[in-house]
Write an enzyme that holds these catalytic residues in place. Structure first.
Site, PDB file in Angstrom:
ATOM      1  N   LYS A 127       0.944  -1.268   0.026  1.00 16.96           N
ATOM      2  CA  LYS A 127       0.096   0.060  -0.044  1.00 16.96           C
ATOM      3  C   LYS A 127       1.017   1.273   0.050  1.00 16.96           C
ATOM      4  CE  LYS A 127      -1.755   2.863   2.673  1.00 16.96           C
ATOM      5  NZ  LYS A 127      -1.834   4.042   1.623  1.00 16.96           N
ATOM      6  N   GLU A 158       9.627   2.071  10.465  1.00 19.12           N
ATOM      7  CA  GLU A 158      10.915   2.985  10.123  1.00 19.12           C
ATOM      8  C   GLU A 158      10.022   4.362  10.228  1.00 19.12           C
ATOM      9  OE1 GLU A 158      13.935   2.748   9.886  1.00 19.12           O
ATOM     10  OE2 GLU A 158      14.125   0.534   9.237  1.00 19.12           O
ATOM     11  N   CYS A 177      13.740  11.635   5.505  1.00 20.99           N
ATOM     12  CA  CYS A 177      13.801  11.390   7.177  1.00 20.99           C
ATOM     13  C   CYS A 177      15.164  11.534   7.668  1.00 20.99           C
ATOM     14  CB  CYS A 177      13.243  10.037   7.440  1.00 20.99           C
ATOM     15  SG  CYS A 177      14.124   8.657   6.453  1.00 20.99           S
ATOM     16  N   GLU A 196       9.393  17.025  14.260  1.00 22.64           N
ATOM     17  CA  GLU A 196       9.907  16.809  13.059  1.00 22.64           C
ATOM     18  C   GLU A 196       9.105  17.793  12.150  1.00 22.64           C
ATOM     19  OE1 GLU A 196       8.635  13.193  10.936  1.00 22.64           O
ATOM     20  OE2 GLU A 196      10.579  13.118  10.198  1.00 22.64           O
TER      21      GLU A 196
END
Ligand code: NAD
Length: 497
Positions: A191, A266, A300, A400
Site C-alpha cells: 500500500k 521506520e 527522514c 519533526e
C-alpha cells in the site's frame, strides 16, 4: 496496457482531455475500484490523476490472492526469484528517465533528483536483494554430546507481507521493502502512499512484464485508515513493514501487537548535525547545506538541528546562508535545486513552523515562502530557511518539520552537544563533522541514533543495518537484517546414527 512502456506513455505522453485513472493490482490484474481519490501535482496545485480509494473489501481480495499464491512462490528456488527481481531492475533502469519524470510530477521533487537518487536507488534495491539472497548462508553445527547430531538453520518465508510506504521517496522506499520480501519467498500486498502512488502503479507493470506469477505481488491504493488499517488487521498477514510517521507507526504497532505480527517500523527523525571547529568550513558547508535542504528537506535523514561550535558559529552561519541562497526553488521540470513540497496539507504544516519562529522572536537568516510565477504560481514552494536564536524548548528544535527549515544552535563542549543531540524523542540519524579522530569516535559512539555519518552524509551501504532508536523506529533493514525480518529462522536438529 500490461507493460511498463505503455503505462508510462499513458501517464506522461498520451494527450487526453480527461483526468487519467490508475487502478489496484490484484492477482495479476489491474482492477478498478468503485470510488476514486484525486492526486494533485504539487508544483501546480492541480489534480492530475484519479487513484483508487480502496476499502476493506479490496484489501481482502488482495490478501486472498497473496495467500493463495504463497505455497507455490515460497517453494521456488532463490535463483529463480533472483532472476525475476533482476528483470524488474532491468525494466526500471531501461525506463529510468520516464520513471523520474513521473516521480517528479507526482511528488514535486526536481526531475534531476529523481534521476540521480530515487530511480537509480530503486534499481539498486532490486539488484542488491536479488544478489544478497544468493549469498546468504546460515550457521550449522555438529554436536557430539549428549547425542551426536547435526544442527542447521533454515530460513522460511513468513507468508503474506503487508508493505506500507510513505510519499517522500515513493518508489525507492517501496522497492526497499518489495525486493527483500519477494527475494525471501513471501508474497506481498503493498500500500503506497495515497499522495504518491503513480510510480508504484507503473512498477506493477514491471512485475507482469518480468514474469511474476499472478498473486505474488498485489497493490491496493488508498488512505491509511481505509486501506492501510484493514491490511494491518488481516490475520492472514503475519508481517507488516512500515515506513512513515511516528504517530502512524505507533498506531500500527498497537494494532499488530494483539495479533502477534512481526513488525518493522521506520519512522520520523529530528536529526542533529554537529560541527566542531577543526573542520574546513569551505569543504563541509556545501554537503551540510545539501543535508538540510535536498528533496525540499523531505528526507527522514535530513539534518534539522545544526549544533555548531561557538568558535565558528558566525562564520558557519554566513557560509550556510550563502549556500542556501545558491539553491534555486521552483518548477521541478526546470531542475531547480528544490521543487515543491508534496501537498497543500504538508505545505501548511511546514510553513506553520516559520510562523512559530516569528512568534518566538527567533532570527530568520534566510528563506520563507518564495514568489513563483507562471504555471507553478499555485505550487507548494518553500525556500531553504535558516533560523537562529531558538530556545531549547521550542517546537522548532523538538518536532519533526520534514521541510526545508533548519535551526542552528551554538555549543561549547563535547558533553553539552551530546546531551543536546540526544535530548529529543527521535533517534534516527546524526552527522558529526570534525578532523579530530577522537572527537569523531567518541561523539558518534555516544549518540542514541541508528546511523551516524562522520564527515559525510547519506552515504548508504545496504549491507549495513539501517533503522531508528527511540521514537524513530523498531527493527533494522539491510542485507542480513531484512532477510532476518522477512523470514522465520528454524533450527533443524538431525541425530547422526
Ligand atoms: P504517514 O505515516 O502519514 O503515512 C505513511 C503510510 O502509512 C502511508 O501509506 C499512509 O497511507 C499509511 N497510513 C496512514 N495511516 C495509517 C493507518 N492508520 N494504518 C495503516 N497505514 C496507515 O507518513 P508520510 O506522511 O507518508 O511520510 C512522512 C513520514 O515518514 C515522516 O515522518 C518521515 O520521517 C517518515 N519517514 C521515515 C523513514 C525512515 O526510514 N525512518 C523514511 C521515509 C520517511
Amino acid at each position: 496496457m500490461e507493460n511498463v512502456s505503455c503505462a508510462l506513455d499513458f501517464l506522461l505522453h498520451e494527450p487526453t482531455d480527461q483526468t487519467r485513472t490508475i487502478s489496484n493490482f490484484i492477482n495479476g490484474k489491474f482492477v478498478e475500484t468503485t470510488q476514486n481519490l484525486e492526486s494533485v501535482n504539487p508544483a501546480t496545485g492541480e489534480a492530475w490523476l484519479k487513484i483508487p480509494r480502496s476499502n476493506a473489501n479490496d484489501v481482502d481480495r488482495a490478501v486472498t490472492a497473496a495467500h493463495h499464491a504463497f505455497a507455490e512462490w515460497s517453494s521456488t528456488s532463490v535463483q529463480h526469484r533472483s532472476r525475476l527481481l533482476n528483470k524488474v531492475a532491468d525494466l526500471v533502469e531501461k525506463h529510468l528517465d520516464d520513471f523520474a519524470r513521473l516521480e517528479s510530477k507526482d511528488q514535486g521533487k526536481p526531475i534531476y533528483l529523481a534521476k540521480a537518487i530515487d530511480i537509480p536507488r530503486c534499481v539498486h534495491n532490486f539488484r542488491f536483494f536479488a544478489t544478497a539472497i544468493l549469498h546468504h548462508t546460515n550457521p550449522s553445527i555438529i554436536q557430539k554430546e549428549p547425542v551426536e547430531a547435526v544442527n542447521y538453520v533454515k530460513n522460511d518465508p513468513v507468508g503474506v507481507a503487508g508493505l506500507i510506504s510513505p510519499w517522500n521517496l515513493p518508489l525507492y522506499l517501496l522497492s526497499f521493502k518489495l525486493a527483500p520480501a519477494l527475494a525471501c519467498g513471501n508474497t506481498v500486498v503493498c500500500k503506497p502512499s495515497e499522495i504518491t502512488s503513480a510510480t508504484a502503479w507503473v512498477l506493477m507493470h514491471a512485475f507482469v512484464e518480468a514474469g511474476f506469477p499472478a498473486g505474488v505481488v498485489n497493490m491496493v491504493i488508498g488512505t491509511g485508515p481505509e486501506a492501510g488499517e484493514p491490511l494491518v488487521n488481516d490475520p492472514r498477514v503475519p508481517l507488516i513493514s512500515f515506513t512513515g510517521s511516528t504517530v502512524v507507526g505507533k498506531k500500527i504497532a498497537a494494532l499488530a501487537a494483539p495479533l502477534n505480527k512481526k513488525v518493522s517500523l521506520e519512522m520520523g527523525g529530528k536529526n542533529a548535525c554537529i560541527v566542531f571547529p577543526s573542520v574546513d568550513l569551505d569543504e563541509v558547508v556545501p554537503t551540510i547545506t545539501r543535508s538540510c535542504f535536498i528533496n525540499q528537506g523531505e528526507i527522514c535523514l535530513c539534518s534539522s538541528r545544526l549544533y555548531v561550535h561557538r568558535e565558528i558559529f558566525d562564520d558557519f552561519c554566513t557560509k550556510l546562508v550563502e549556500k542556501a541562497h545558491e539553491m534555486t526553488v521552483g518548477d521541478p521540470e526546470e531542475n531547480k535545486t528544490l521543487g515543491a513540497l508534496v501537498s497543500d496539507i504538508h505545505y501548511k504544516k511546514v510553513t506553520s513552523y516559520i510562523d512559530i519562529a516569528k512568534d518566538e522572536n527567533c532570527t530568520i537568516l534566510c528563506g520563507g515562502v518564495p514568489e513563483i510565477e507562471g504555471k507553478c504560481s499555485n505550487g507548494y514552494f518553500v525556500s531553504p530557511t535558516v533560523v537562529v536564536d531558538v530556545k531549547e524548548e521550542s517546537r522548532l528544535l523538538n518536532e519533526e518539520i520534514f521541510g526545508p527549515i533548519v535551526c542552528v544552535v551554538p555549543f561549547d563542549t563535547r558533553d553539552e552537544v551530546i546531551e543536546k543531540a540526544n535530548s529529543v524523542p527521535y533517534g534516527l540519524s546524526a552527522s558529526v563533522w570534525s578532523k579530530n579522530v577522537d572527537e569523531v569516535h567518541s561523539v558518534a559512539g555516544a549518540l542514541r541514533v541508528g546511523t551516524v555519518w562522520c564527515n559525510c552524509w547519506l552515504v548508504r551501504e545496504l549491507n549495513m543495518p539501517f533503522g531508528g532508536t527511540k521514537d524513530s523506529g523498531l527493527g533494522r533493514e539491510g542485507a542480513a537484517d531484512s532477510i532476518h525480518f522477512f523470514t522465520e529462522q528454524k533450527t533443524i536438529c538431525v541425530k547422526i546414527n
